[in-house]
Design a protein around this motif. Structure first.
Motif, short mmCIF file in Angstrom:
data_model
loop_
_atom_site.label_atom_id
_atom_site.label_comp_id
_atom_site.label_asym_id
_atom_site.label_seq_id
_atom_site.Cartn_x
_atom_site.Cartn_y
_atom_site.Cartn_z
N ILE A 33 0.84 -1.20 0.00
CA ILE A 33 0.00 0.00 0.00
C ILE A 33 0.88 1.25 0.00
CG2 ILE A 33 -1.63 1.33 1.41
CD1 ILE A 33 -2.85 -1.41 2.21
N GLY A 34 2.00 1.21 0.72
CA GLY A 34 2.91 2.35 0.74
C GLY A 34 3.52 2.63 -0.63
N VAL A 35 3.90 1.58 -1.33
CA VAL A 35 4.46 1.75 -2.68
C VAL A 35 3.40 2.29 -3.62
CG1 VAL A 35 5.40 0.49 -4.65
CG2 VAL A 35 6.28 0.06 -2.37
N TRP A 36 2.17 1.78 -3.52
CA TRP A 36 1.09 2.29 -4.37
C TRP A 36 0.83 3.77 -4.08
CZ3 TRP A 36 -3.54 -1.66 -4.65
CH2 TRP A 36 -3.15 -2.75 -5.43
N ALA A 37 0.82 4.14 -2.81
CA ALA A 37 0.57 5.54 -2.45
C ALA A 37 1.69 6.43 -2.97
CB ALA A 37 0.43 5.67 -0.94
N LEU A 38 2.91 5.99 -2.85
CA LEU A 38 4.04 6.76 -3.36
C LEU A 38 3.97 6.91 -4.87
CD1 LEU A 38 6.66 8.15 -2.48
CD2 LEU A 38 7.84 5.97 -2.85
N VAL B 174 1.38 9.54 -5.74
CA VAL B 174 1.86 10.90 -5.51
C VAL B 174 2.74 11.34 -6.68
CG1 VAL B 174 3.42 12.29 -4.07
CG2 VAL B 174 1.68 10.82 -3.00
N PHE B 175 3.67 10.48 -7.11
CA PHE B 175 4.54 10.86 -8.22
C PHE B 175 3.79 10.95 -9.54
CE2 PHE B 175 8.10 9.42 -5.45
CZ PHE B 175 8.80 10.62 -5.46
N ARG B 176 2.72 10.18 -9.67
CA ARG B 176 1.94 10.24 -10.91
C ARG B 176 1.23 11.58 -11.05
NH1 ARG B 176 -3.09 6.31 -12.53
NH2 ARG B 176 -3.35 7.14 -14.61
N ASN B 177 0.81 12.15 -9.91
CA ASN B 177 0.09 13.40 -9.94
C ASN B 177 1.00 14.62 -10.03
OD1 ASN B 177 -2.42 12.18 -9.79
ND2 ASN B 177 -2.38 12.12 -7.55
#
Length: 61
Positions: A49-54, A57-60
């Motif tokens: 979940i942490g990797v997905w959230a990171l 963030v970088f995608r946006n």
């Protein structure tokens, strides 16, 4: 080993000259994934979940 799948194997050193196994051994059947306890499973889930959230963030950016 109650409740787990086991099968009989014979080590090559335990086979007599006539081809009969002199000492059988019971081993657990291999699995695709190793068994996990709840704490290990939760730690892996938090990491994913942490990797997905990171990544979100970088995608946006």
């Amino acid at each position: 080993m109650s409740g787990s799948l086991v099968y009989v194997v014979c080590d090559a050193s335990n086979i007599d000259p006539s081809g009969v196994c002199t000492q059988v051994q019971y081993v657990q059947a291999p699995t695709m994934l190793p068994p996990l306890d709840a704490a290990s499973g939760a730690a892996i889930a938090v990491a994913i979940i942490g990797v997905w959230a990171l990544a979100a963030v970088f995608r946006n950016l």
